[in-house]
Every structure is written in C-alpha cells, then in structure tokens.
Write a protein that holds these residues in place. Structure first.
Motif, short mmCIF file in Angstrom:
data_model
loop_
_atom_site.label_atom_id
_atom_site.label_comp_id
_atom_site.label_asym_id
_atom_site.label_seq_id
_atom_site.Cartn_x
_atom_site.Cartn_y
_atom_site.Cartn_z
N SER A 1 0.85 -1.08 0.15
CA SER A 1 -0.05 0.03 -0.27
C SER A 1 0.87 1.31 -0.15
N ASP A 2 2.18 1.06 0.42
CA ASP A 2 2.83 2.40 0.51
C ASP A 2 4.00 2.22 -0.49
N VAL A 3 3.87 1.72 -1.37
CA VAL A 3 4.88 1.66 -2.43
C VAL A 3 4.63 2.83 -3.47
N SER A 4 5.11 4.08 -3.52
CA SER A 4 4.83 4.94 -4.33
C SER A 4 6.14 5.72 -4.54
N LEU A 5 6.08 6.36 -5.74
CA LEU A 5 7.43 7.33 -6.09
C LEU A 5 7.13 8.70 -5.78
N GLY A 6 5.86 9.12 -5.77
CA GLY A 6 5.55 10.61 -5.31
C GLY A 6 4.36 10.69 -4.65
N PRO A 7 3.86 11.97 -4.72
CA PRO A 7 2.66 12.33 -3.97
C PRO A 7 1.31 11.55 -4.31
N THR A 8 1.26 11.36 -5.63
CA THR A 8 0.18 10.33 -6.02
C THR A 8 0.33 8.93 -5.56
N PRO A 9 -0.66 8.27 -4.72
CA PRO A 9 -0.41 6.91 -4.40
C PRO A 9 -0.75 5.97 -5.47
N ILE A 10 0.33 5.00 -5.43
CA ILE A 10 0.16 3.84 -6.56
C ILE A 10 -1.00 3.00 -5.87
N PRO A 11 -1.90 2.28 -6.84
CA PRO A 11 -2.95 1.42 -6.01
C PRO A 11 -2.31 0.31 -5.46
N GLU A 12 -2.87 -0.29 -4.48
CA GLU A 12 -2.44 -1.43 -3.86
C GLU A 12 -2.55 -2.57 -4.62
N LEU A 13 -1.72 -3.48 -5.05
CA LEU A 13 -1.81 -4.49 -6.02
C LEU A 13 -1.25 -5.81 -5.36
N THR A 14 -1.92 -6.77 -5.79
CA THR A 14 -1.21 -8.08 -5.43
C THR A 14 -0.77 -8.88 -6.87
N HIS A 15 0.51 -9.27 -6.88
CA HIS A 15 1.06 -9.51 -8.20
C HIS A 15 1.13 -11.30 -8.39
N ILE A 16 0.75 -11.71 -9.32
CA ILE A 16 0.74 -13.26 -9.42
C ILE A 16 1.50 -13.66 -10.61
N MET A 17 2.35 -14.66 -10.65
CA MET A 17 3.09 -15.23 -11.84
C MET A 17 2.85 -16.65 -11.89
N ILE A 18 2.18 -17.18 -13.05
CA ILE A 18 1.98 -18.58 -13.21
C ILE A 18 2.88 -18.95 -14.45
N GLY A 19 3.65 -20.19 -14.20
CA GLY A 19 4.58 -20.66 -15.35
C GLY A 19 4.27 -22.07 -15.28
N LEU A 20 4.79 -22.49 -16.68
CA LEU A 20 4.84 -24.02 -17.20
C LEU A 20 6.29 -24.21 -17.66
N GLU A 21 6.97 -25.34 -17.62
CA GLU A 21 8.08 -25.72 -18.35
C GLU A 21 7.92 -25.54 -19.66
N SER A 22 8.84 -24.83 -20.53
CA SER A 22 8.80 -24.98 -21.82
C SER A 22 10.10 -25.76 -22.58
N CYS A 23 11.12 -25.11 -23.07
CA CYS A 23 12.16 -26.04 -23.65
C CYS A 23 13.37 -25.22 -23.68
N SER A 24 14.48 -25.81 -23.91
CA SER A 24 15.77 -25.34 -24.20
C SER A 24 15.86 -24.62 -25.58
N PHE A 25 16.47 -23.72 -25.49
CA PHE A 25 16.94 -22.82 -26.62
C PHE A 25 17.56 -23.67 -27.76
N LEU A 26 18.22 -24.76 -27.35
CA LEU A 26 18.78 -25.85 -28.42
C LEU A 26 17.84 -26.47 -28.98
N GLU A 27 16.62 -26.50 -28.58
CA GLU A 27 15.76 -27.64 -29.17
C GLU A 27 15.00 -26.91 -30.18
N ASP A 28 14.33 -27.73 -31.28
CA ASP A 28 13.53 -27.42 -32.17
C ASP A 28 12.35 -26.77 -31.82
#
Length: 503
Positions: free
Chosen positions: A283-310
C-alpha cells in the motif's frame, strides 16, 4: 498498362515527361545499376578456436565504432557448491583495479581516449564483460578486457564497497513499485526448487559478509577458464581480433594461479513446479505524492524447452501470440494490442492492471509464464482468468492470429539486431552455447515454418507439467496451489470446471 507520353493523366505543370506513369522507366534514361554486397561471407559470423580452447567470434558491421567483450559460461546456476551470490559480487567488482590499472578511474580514462564505455552483466548462466569504443582502439580494448577478466586485484576496499552496493540494491529491490525482478526470482525458485536456474541471482543479505577474495578466487579458478570463454566482437576485422586474442589471452596465467579446480557443476536443470509466496504490504509503494494503487502480483509458469531444441521457435511464437502488457501501455497493432492477453484479458476486465507473457529459455530448460496484477480483493478471479488463458492455448489457433504473431516476432528480431551491442550479445551467447551462430534470415525462415499444429503440440506437452506459481502482496484471497494445479490439468478447458474449482 501503356507506357508513354499519353499513358496517364498529367499531374505536373512542367518537366520533360509530365504524363509517364511512375511504374514505368523514363524513356531514354539509362538503366539504374544498384550497389550490391561484395560477398555474402563478409557478413557472416566467423569463429576461430585458439590452442587453449578460447573461441574468438566476430561479425562485420559498417561504422567507426565496435563492441567487443568476453562472455563466460558462468552464473548463479553454477553456485551450488559455493556461497550463493558470487556472480552478483563479480558483476559489481568488474572493471575495478587490475594488475595493469590502479583503479576504476584509470580504466575509464583509458577508454575515454577511444570514446569508449564499459559494462558487465551477470545472468543465471553467463557473465558478460563488454566495451564499446572506436574500432581503432581494438588493441587497447582487448588488453583491458583480458586484464579485467583474468587479473582483477579484488582489494579489501573494493570488496567492502561491493558489499555496501549489494545491500543497497537488495533494499531498493524490495521498495520498487515494479516488482517484476523480484517475481522473476520467485517464479524460477518455484519452478526449479534449489537447483541450477532456480538458485538466487541476487546475493542473499546473510552472504554479503561471507564472500571474500579467497571465496572469489576459488570460484574463478573453476569457471574462468579459456574453454568456457568467448571473445566476441562486432564492427571489427576478424583477423585483427584473433591477433589481439593471441597477444593478450593466450598463455596468460590468471591472478588466482593455476591451482587445483574444485570442479565445474554440470547439473542439468530439474523442473519441480511449486509455489513461492511472499506476504507484503504494497500500500505504501509510491514514487511521489500520488499514491500507486495497492496491488497483488501473481506469476504462473510452466516448463517450456531449451533454446537448443527445435520447439524453441514455436514457443517464441506462442509467447508473442500471448503478448499482453500493462493497462496503461501505449501502443497500437504493432505493439501487441491484438495479442490474446490484450483482447481476452485487459480489454474485458478493466480492473486488471497487468497481464504479460514472458519466455525464459536456457541451455537445458525453459519457462513460459504470465504475470498479472490486480486489487487484492480480486485475486481469485484474476488467477482463474490467467489459468483459463493457459488452457485455451491448447485450443484452435487462427491463421490470421498466427501470421500476425510470426510477423511481429520477425519484426522485433530484426529491429533489435539493428543495434550493435545487441548483435554482440547475440553472437557471443550463440557461440558460447553452440560454437556457431544462426543468422537472422535463418531464424526468420524457421519462424515462417511454424504451423498451428506446432503450437498445439508444444502447449499440450507444456500442460502436462505441474505449474510454478509466484505470489507477492496481500494473499488473503489467493486460491490454494492444489486448486491452481487442478484447474491447469483440465485438458478440455471448459469454463464451468474452472468456476467450480475456484469458487
């Protein structure tokens, strides 16, 4: 179409040929002779391997300036047998005093004579020392790079300053309004728990006082060996670069000596899946007088492949097809406003602040993930929406949608490779991993060959894995990991199933 004086309507009040169509040659004008490249070989990447195993790679490019650097197959993924954070220390200590140069200021003054700048970047699998300078100063630049890489002094004062810089950076990392670097660390830790690319890229606070010259020398003796290095250059003659490499990098004994190596960690990445949660008041993460909205961040991932694979190319196209961005991203059709995460998520759910797809790829594995941000009260619905997008990846792929993603990927590739430092990094990384380099036109040809069946195949393979989840902020309403895993295991992607799981 007729060509001649009466071929078309005149739009000009004067001139010798007022009505000749622009698609026809002017009568009596000699045929134009266009300049052509002298030979294709002049623009291909050349690689020479020296007697000690060091690879020297170069790419021709017109211009007065060049970018030259040394890339080392070393990074946080290799720190399993060492204290975590050594690569972070080496990145900060780069271009400090060496056997020849008494201080960082002396190095910068030397580069200044050739209009040069320097930089060092450490990632999970590579440490890169680079200099951009006037091509006429190549001899000085390679001498400097060799000294910085193999002869650093690592004085007590420099190490203490590095400790302070790292502590400050870690504090800053936790205070930033943009949590993406933190989330990237968390998703890797969840996906590859306690192994290889899942190891922390940043030095933990508790290790800052434990890392000293002896620890650094022990690590350097194992990983800073010629066979794990590439000297890459863009904008210089290959023979001149090889000559400089022989002069400054062949037969040179490093400052840590040729003592007994503790051995190189050759572990292969083991994908585990899992969840990493950090409860944090945003809630208090702000760079200036205008408050940045309080957010929840989610990241969901799955295994892909190596850059050596086709399958790396289909995954890259899939990532471009998903696209996305922040709700306030400036852009148009050329910047991804027709990607799925814009059309299906940000356009339909005004309360979502971000939905962006990322693809991280390494020598032995990869990770495709989606980062989303919203108000803490809407976390459950946000996770449901992102999970649905993963499942819908396995559905039908429109021909227009696929062609747009392929064109955008080729466009981005070619635009990025207009920059000399980007070409340098591309040359260095490819030669470090494969001893050769695929040229842009070869990559574009591979992108053009991707079919809807390729996308469906790689997605089906990806959806069989356990998800990796990173969550940061107020997590009161976050669904359990078991619910997210169960939702992603739904192969038909029917929405009622998702609603039952999450509600």
């Amino acid at each position: 179409r007729r060509c001649g004086l009466r071929a078309g309507r005149s739009y000009s009040g004067g001139g010798a040929y007022p009505s000749v169509s622009l698609t026809c040659p002017l009568p009596g004008v000699p045929k134009a002779v266009f300049a052509a490249a002298e030979s294709r070989e002049r623009f291909e990447t050349r690689v020479t391997v020296l007697e000690n195993g060091l690879r020297v790679a170069s790419q021709n490019k017109f211009g007065q300036f060049c970018t030259v650097g040394i890339l080392v197959n070393s990074g946080s993924r290799h720190e399993a047998k060492y204290l975590s954070g050594i690569s972070h220390f080496l990145e900060k200590l780069a271009f400090s005093s060496t056997a020849q140069f008494g201080s960082k200021d002396e190095i910068l003054l030397t580069l200044e004579k050739h209009g040069g700048i320097c930089d060092c970047q450490a990632s999970r699998d590579t440490i890169m020392y680079a200099v951009s300078a006037d091509a006429r100063g190549l001899d000085t630049v390679v001498n400097l790079l060799a000294d910085v890489t193999l002869q650093p002094r690592l004085s007590d004062e420099e190490i203490e300053m590095t400790r302070m810089a790292i502590r400050f950076e870690l504090e800053d990392l936790n205070m930033r309004p943009d949590p993406e670097p933190l989330l990237t660390e968390m998703i890797h830790a969840a996906a590859f728990r306690d192994n290889t690319v899942g190891l922390n890229r940043f030095c933990p606070v508790e290790n800052t006082d434990k890392i000293d010259r002896a620890v650094l020398h022990s690590y350097l003796s194992s990983y800073y060996t010629p066979d794990r290095m590439v000297l890459a250059g863009v904008g210089i003659e290959h023979e001149h670069l090889v000559e400089c490499a022989r002069k400054y990098l062949l037969g040179v004994e490093p400052v840590w000596g040729s003592g007994q190596s503790r051995g190189v960690d050759r572990s292969v990445a083991q994908y585990t899946g899992g969840i990493v949660k950090v409860e944090k008041d945003m809630s208090d993460v702000s760079l200036g007088p205008t408050p940045i909205p309080e957010l929840t961040h989610i990241m969901i991932g799955l295994e892909s492949c190596s850059f050596l694979e086709d399958d790396f190319i289909p995954f890259a196209v899939l990532n471009m097809m998903m696209g996305g961005g922040g709700s306030f991203s400036a852009g148009g059709p050329g910047k991804g406003m027709f990607t799925r995460l814009y059309l299906n998520v940000l356009n339909r759910h005004h309360w979502m602040y971000n939905a962006t797809s990322y693809h991280h790829s390494y020598e032995d594995t990869g990770l495709l993930c989606i980062h989303a941000s919203a108000d803490p009260k809407q976390v459950r619905e946000m996770v449901e929406i992102i999970t649905r997008e993963f499942i819908l990846m396995a559905g039908a792929v429109g021909e227009v949608e696929l062609e747009r993603a392929k064109t955008q990927l080729k466009s981005m590739l070619m635009m990025n490779l207009e920059s000399r430092p980007v070409i340098f990094e591309d040359v260095g990384r490819q030669v470090l991993a494969t001893n050769t380099r695929k040229l842009p036109h070869e990559l574009c040809a591979l992108i053009s060959q991707v079919k809807p069946t390729d996308i469906k195949r790689v997605v089906t393979k990806m959806l069989h894995k356990k998800p990796a989840v990173a969550a940061l902020g107020d997590l009161t309403d976050l669904p359990s990991y078991e619910h997210i895993q169960a939702a992603l295991s739904s192969k038909d992607g029917r929405l009622p199933r998702l609603y039952r799981l999450f509600r």
